[in-house]
Motif scaffolding. Structure first.
Motif, PDB file in Angstrom:
ATOM      1  N   ASN A  92      43.878  42.767  44.074  1.00  0.00           N
ATOM      2  CA  ASN A  92      43.253  44.003  43.589  1.00  0.00           C
ATOM      3  C   ASN A  92      42.052  43.727  42.701  1.00  0.00           C
ATOM      4  N   HIS A  93      42.089  42.586  42.014  1.00  0.00           N
ATOM      5  CA  HIS A  93      41.043  42.314  41.021  1.00  0.00           C
ATOM      6  C   HIS A  93      40.812  40.807  40.965  1.00  0.00           C
ATOM      7  N   MET A  94      39.551  40.417  41.027  1.00  0.00           N
ATOM      8  CA  MET A  94      39.211  38.997  41.157  1.00  0.00           C
ATOM      9  C   MET A  94      38.857  38.318  39.838  1.00  0.00           C
TER      10      MET A  94
ATOM     11  N   ILE B 250      44.660  31.916  42.868  1.00  0.00           N
ATOM     12  CA  ILE B 250      44.604  32.224  44.303  1.00  0.00           C
ATOM     13  C   ILE B 250      44.618  30.942  45.134  1.00  0.00           C
ATOM     14  N   GLU B 251      43.771  29.994  44.755  1.00  0.00           N
ATOM     15  CA  GLU B 251      43.652  28.784  45.569  1.00  0.00           C
ATOM     16  C   GLU B 251      45.002  28.065  45.681  1.00  0.00           C
TER      17      GLU B 251
ATOM     18  N   LEU C 117      33.553  37.254  46.024  1.00  0.00           N
ATOM     19  CA  LEU C 117      33.821  36.602  44.734  1.00  0.00           C
ATOM     20  C   LEU C 117      34.748  35.397  44.907  1.00  0.00           C
ATOM     21  N   MET C 118      35.733  35.542  45.800  1.00  0.00           N
ATOM     22  CA  MET C 118      36.632  34.397  46.061  1.00  0.00           C
ATOM     23  C   MET C 118      35.807  33.193  46.493  1.00  0.00           C
ATOM     24  N   HIS C 119      34.878  33.454  47.372  1.00  0.00           N
ATOM     25  CA  HIS C 119      33.993  32.400  47.867  1.00  0.00           C
ATOM     26  C   HIS C 119      33.182  31.809  46.707  1.00  0.00           C
ATOM     27  N   GLN C 120      32.614  32.704  45.895  1.00  0.00           N
ATOM     28  CA  GLN C 120      31.799  32.252  44.759  1.00  0.00           C
ATOM     29  C   GLN C 120      32.590  31.399  43.771  1.00  0.00           C
ATOM     30  N   PHE C 121      33.852  31.760  43.570  1.00  0.00           N
ATOM     31  CA  PHE C 121      34.687  30.996  42.635  1.00  0.00           C
ATOM     32  C   PHE C 121      35.232  29.715  43.274  1.00  0.00           C
TER      33      PHE C 121
END
Ligand SMILES: Cc1cc2nc3c(=O)[nH]c(=O)nc-3n(C[C@H](O)[C@H](O)[C@H](O)COP(=O)(O)O)c2cc1C
Ligand SMILES: [Fe+2]
Ligand SMILES: [Fe+2]
Length: 406
Positions: free
Chosen positions: A79-81, A89-90, A110-114
């Motif tokens: 819901n929130h990154m 997450i990883e 954002l997942m990609h960016q992080f």
């Protein structure tokens, strides 16, 4: 060892408490800690709603592994990154290589960016109004942009009435075993920290919270549980907290009362602030809170400024300006979009008093929908007996304004 709690049938809290972090977002003190909440639904499919801060990852994994008891984790709903929820997450992706990830387009970016490798998994991109079925539970996704980041969404389980509300309806303070708001004395022990959380973290985005509240309003009778990402779960008296959120996000004072914030180097402006507080109480206005801006973290001042209807700023002149800490409090109120307050000013200067005019200018020109009362108490170094009438006039004007006779 796992540490989980049951929210309702098939749904479990799998988050963790943090008493080690001193500054939330590396800026706001959290003397009573904070919780990072994540939730696991065990339906025909198993679904993890959000993760936790990296510091709590191990506890999350133990909790999820315990409840899965050898089952696969089928879905991860994000819901929130922001990393206080997304940082693990990883690790989830690595442990459960078949887990499918459900989130918004912006969150996947954002997942990609992080640096998280969601793209090596099946990614299900959802948008406002989409639904998804995990077996007996069907959820619907509601976009919640800027509550508190642009990618945020909330998820509503239409089967059991659980709203996974992301940062909305959250609070500072570690849960320490209690999970539900009705297991603590929220109005006595939690509300101040809940207010400090909301006003400082999401305060700027009042209109976005309002939008979300409007959407929630449409299904209010169906919402049975509010499961936020910090703080307790709500299953009783939801209206109490929704009403608080409504007030804070409309920048409406919660209480008629006076916040007196003073900036004083040698105690003379402080003495004036105390004298005013006493005069107010003499006049029956006892809902008065006094703070020294120099030794109060601004997050507390912000929370109090959202609470009270009236704000008195008492500041020395400092090198022809407003005292820097007071200036920064003003800047913060502006940044967090505070509106609809009545101000009164006390200024002090020993040779070229400027602070009153400068504060008034800032309030009038930089902030929205504010009123500054005309009666200003102006001190030359210290409050002397000849100012008694002015002090009394200021207290009377404030009292009249509070009593609605402006
Ligand atoms: C470093 C410093 C700078 C000050 N700058 C000014 C100034 O520019 N103009 C002025 O009228 N007073 C100035 N003052 C005096 C204060 O505004 C104030 O009158 C004095 O500190 C007494 O109030 P207090 O006991 O609350 O600190 C200054 C004081 C200090 C210590
Ligand atoms: Fe957040
Ligand atoms: Fe958060």
């Amino acid at each position: 060892m796992y540490c989980v709690r049951t929210v309702t049938n098939d749904l479990y809290w799998v988050g963790a408490n943090d008493h080690r972090l001193t500054l939330f977002e590396n800026i706001h003190p959290i003397p009573k800690g904070v919780s990072y909440n994540a939730y696991l639904l065990l339906d025909e499919k198993s679904v993890l709603f959000d993760t936790v801060d990296w510091s709590a990852c191990r506890q999350l994994l133990e909790n999820v592994e315990h409840l899965l008891d050898g089952r696969e984790l089928d879905y991860l709903v994000i819901n929130h990154m922001e990393p206080d929820h997304g940082a693990s997450i990883e690790e989830i992706l690595l442990r459960w290589p078949n887990v499918k990830v459900i989130s918004t387009e912006k969150a996947f970016l954002l997942m990609h960016q992080f640096g998280f490798h969601a793209d090596s998994h099946e990614c299900i991109q959802v948008k406002e109004g989409d639904t998804f079925c995990f077996g007996s539970h069907t959820v619907t996704f509601v976009a919640a942009p800027m509550v508190h980041w642009p990618e945020a969404m909330v998820t509503f389980d239409t089967t059991n009435g659980v709203l996974f509300s992301a940062d909305a309806f959250g609070s500072f303070i570690a849960l320490d075993g209690k999970l539900f708001a009705d297991e603590v004395n929220f109005d006595r022990d939690w509300i101040d920290e809940a207010r400090r959380y909301l006003t400082n973290i999401v305060g700027k985005y009042g209109p976005h919270v309002q939008l979300l509240l409007k959407q929630a309003g449409g299904i209010l009778d169906q919402i049975k549980f509010i499961c936020p990402l910090h703080g307790p779960v709500w299953r009783q008296d939801l209206g109490y907290f929704i009403d608080k959120y409504d007030k804070w996000s409309r920048y409406e004072p919660e209480e008629k009362g006076v916040l007196i914030a003073y900036a004083s180097m040698y105690g003379n402006t402080e003495a004036a602030a105390q004298a005013l507080a006493s005069r107010l109480c003499e006049k029956g206005i006892t809902n008065v809170a006094v703070y020294d801006v120099s030794n109060t973290h601004v997050s507390y001042l912000i929370a109090e400024s959202f609470k009270y209807s009236h704000i008195v700023l008492a500041s020395v002149t400092y090198n022809l300006g407003v005292y820097p800490v007071m200036k920064s409090f003003l800047e913060d109120m502006k940044a967090l979009n505070l509106q609809n307050r009545t101000f009164a000013l006390i200024e002090n200067g020993s040779w070229a008093c400027k602070s009153g005019d400068l504060m008034e200018k800032f309030i009038n020109e930089e902030m929205k929908n504010m009123t500054v009362l005309n009666e200003r108490l102006s001190l030359a170094s210290s409050l002397q007996g000849d100012k008694a009438a002015e002090l009394d006039a200021l207290a009377s004007t404030l009292a009249d304004s509070l009593n609605g006779q402006e």
